[in-house]
Design a protein around this motif. Structure first.
Motif, short mmCIF file in Angstrom:
data_model
loop_
_atom_site.label_atom_id
_atom_site.label_comp_id
_atom_site.label_asym_id
_atom_site.label_seq_id
_atom_site.Cartn_x
_atom_site.Cartn_y
_atom_site.Cartn_z
N ASP A 117 0.82 -1.21 0.00
CA ASP A 117 0.00 0.00 0.00
C ASP A 117 0.86 1.26 0.00
O ASP A 117 0.58 2.23 -0.72
N LYS A 136 -7.86 10.51 -1.20
CA LYS A 136 -8.83 9.71 -0.46
C LYS A 136 -10.12 9.52 -1.26
O LYS A 136 -10.61 10.45 -1.89
N SER A 159 -3.31 -7.21 -1.86
CA SER A 159 -3.12 -5.86 -2.38
C SER A 159 -2.46 -5.85 -3.75
O SER A 159 -2.61 -4.89 -4.51
N ALA A 164 -6.94 -0.75 -4.26
CA ALA A 164 -6.98 -0.05 -2.98
C ALA A 164 -5.62 0.08 -2.32
O ALA A 164 -4.73 -0.74 -2.50
N VAL A 166 -4.55 1.54 1.82
CA VAL A 166 -5.06 2.12 3.06
C VAL A 166 -3.90 2.80 3.79
O VAL A 166 -2.87 2.18 4.06
N LYS A 175 -7.58 6.17 9.53
CA LYS A 175 -7.16 5.31 8.42
C LYS A 175 -8.12 5.54 7.27
O LYS A 175 -9.34 5.47 7.46
N ALA A 177 -8.97 5.04 2.91
CA ALA A 177 -8.71 4.24 1.71
C ALA A 177 -8.61 5.14 0.48
O ALA A 177 -9.37 6.10 0.33
N ASN A 179 -8.77 4.56 -3.59
CA ASN A 179 -9.19 3.53 -4.55
C ASN A 179 -9.16 4.06 -5.97
O ASN A 179 -9.81 5.07 -6.27
N THR A 270 -11.95 -6.18 -4.76
CA THR A 270 -11.62 -4.94 -5.45
C THR A 270 -12.71 -4.56 -6.46
O THR A 270 -12.78 -3.42 -6.89
N HIS A 278 -14.40 -4.15 7.80
CA HIS A 278 -13.28 -3.26 7.48
C HIS A 278 -13.47 -1.87 8.06
O HIS A 278 -12.49 -1.24 8.49
N HIS A 282 -10.51 -0.65 10.33
CA HIS A 282 -9.74 0.55 9.98
C HIS A 282 -9.68 1.52 11.15
O HIS A 282 -8.63 2.11 11.44
N GLU A 373 -17.55 6.04 7.56
CA GLU A 373 -16.80 5.27 6.57
C GLU A 373 -17.69 4.27 5.84
O GLU A 373 -17.60 4.12 4.62
#
Length: 411
Positions: A117, A136, A159, A164, A166, A175, A177, A179, A270, A278, A282, A373
């Protein structure tokens, strides 16, 4: 937030994903294949890659095969070892500066999800020249990344196959993400030899991380026949191979199976997205620095329980596919067995049921961030609100002394 609006967002995103073009990376797979990555660099005219990793992998000599093969074949390189668990904006800025100072032209990510990541966003910032936090969300990266190869050393995040990354904002403990299809690496390498010395605790938590990806992709609203196929296959492999791999880490056949399961789960989520496991993980990671895979492993059964009323048929299918139930049971009974088996897997691998780091005074704040989120971003089977999350967090917290903490061998 209105549930009808949330569902409209879910359906809209499902339609968008169906028309998106996902890059197909070049793949190296098999024992010792990380020593062939230099061929990819030469083939793509990469003169000086930045190798993004962490200090522990260097100390354990796991990276030696990659480095020695590049040196022997006259591929110049520099190593950035500043990645930390739950990589931060500062990690990325340091990596970008290192890339520029050394006049690199490509990136190799070597490590678990944190290294991959971190490498993705280093590469994104090199060509996009924008603030990390401004990336973001969805599809904020405009320009193609430098040539990027991902080499996972854990079987968890997937990953190497996802859109994605993070990242943690170390100032706010958030935290978040990023994408974008441009974050899918140009190539990746699945080499089971790199996992042979992975500690039992990491084998367990990363394997349950992959299981979480597969289950959330499958039970959510946005799955397709293609993502369902990857998700179900990942769940079957993990149920069959994770415990064995945990007990026999030197078995490279099992390690390869788990790498494949992680990759399949990555391909599924994905495209089909993730869920509230999650969102909670996160935020626990951001506030308490709890490792992501471990947080997912602990939280997963709690979210499956509250989602069961809307997703029991899909859970029942997963129970049948993994061979843990008799067809004489009802779908609801099969779903119960499936959730119970996940709890049993956690227990056998020493993963705790609770997160004692959670402070009671933090719960309203955490619940608010989790709701923000998760809604409307995640196409979950059952929509929850802040009050629901407060109840779930209290269950996850358990009846604990606030000075207790997760055993260090699981970090």
């Amino acid at each position: 937030m209105n549930k009808a609006f949330i569902r409209i967002r879910h359906l809209t995103f499902k339609l968008i994903v169906r028309i998106l073009r996902f890059p197909e990376p070049d793949i190296l797979s098999g024992k010792g294949q990380s020593s062939s990555v230099y061929k990819l660099m030469l083939k793509n005219n990469c003169k000086k890659p930045l190798v993004v990793t962490d200090k522990m992998l260097i100390k354990m000599n796991i990276i030696d095969g990659l480095i020695e093969s590049m040196r022997a074949n006259k591929v110049d390189y520099v190593v950035f070892n500043g990645v930390q668990p739950n990589p931060t904006i500062d990690n990325i800025e340091a990596g970008v500066n290192f890339y520029m100072d050394n006049k690199c032209d490509s990136v190799i990510a070597f490590g678990g999800g944190s290294s991959i990541d971190c490498a993705k966003i280093i590469a994104a910032k090199i060509t996009n020249k924008k603030d990390v936090y401004s990336m973001k969300g969805l599809f904020k990266i405009r320009k193609k990344l430098p040539y990027l190869v991902a080499i996972p050393t854990t079987a968890g995040t997937g990953s190497e196959a996802t859109i994605a990354a993070v990242i943690t904002n170390e100032k706010t403990f958030e935290k978040f993400a990023i994408n974008d299809t441009k974050l899918i690496p140009s190539a990746y390498c699945l080499d089971p030899e790199l996992l042979a010395d992975l500690p039992k605790g990491l084998t367990a938590s990363t394997g349950m991380d992959a299981l979480t990806h597969a289950i959330e992709a499958y039970i959510g609203w946005n799955g397709t026949s293609s993502t369902d196929k990857y998700a179900v296959e990942a769940v079957k492999i993990i149920f069959d191979s994770l415990q064995k791999s945990y007990e026999d880490g030197k078995n490279l056949v099992l390690r390869q199976e788990m790498l494949l399961a992680s990759n399949y789960a990555g391909r599924a989520f994905t495209r089909a997205s993730i869920g509230y496991v999650h969102a909670i993980a996160h935020n626990l990671g951001g506030l308490y620095n709890l490792p992501h895979g471990l947080a997912n492993a602990i939280v997963l059964p709690y979210i499956l329980e509250v989602s069961k009323g809307k997703a029991y048929k899909k859970m029942a299918r997963l129970a049948r596919e993994t061979g843990i139930v008799e067809n004489t049971l009802s779908d609801k009974e099969q779903a119960d067995v499936f959730i119970g088996q996940i709890r049993h897997m956690n227990m056998l691998m020493g993963i705790p049921q609770h997160v004692p780091e959670i402070r009671e005074r933090d719960i309203p704040y955490l619940a608010e961030r989790i709701e923000k989120e998760g809604n409307p971003a995640y196409p979950v089977p059952r929509i929850l609100n802040k009050k629901d999350f407060e109840i779930i967090l209290n269950r996850i917290r358990g009846n604990v002394d606030e000075n207790q903490s997760i055993p260090s061998n699981l970090h």
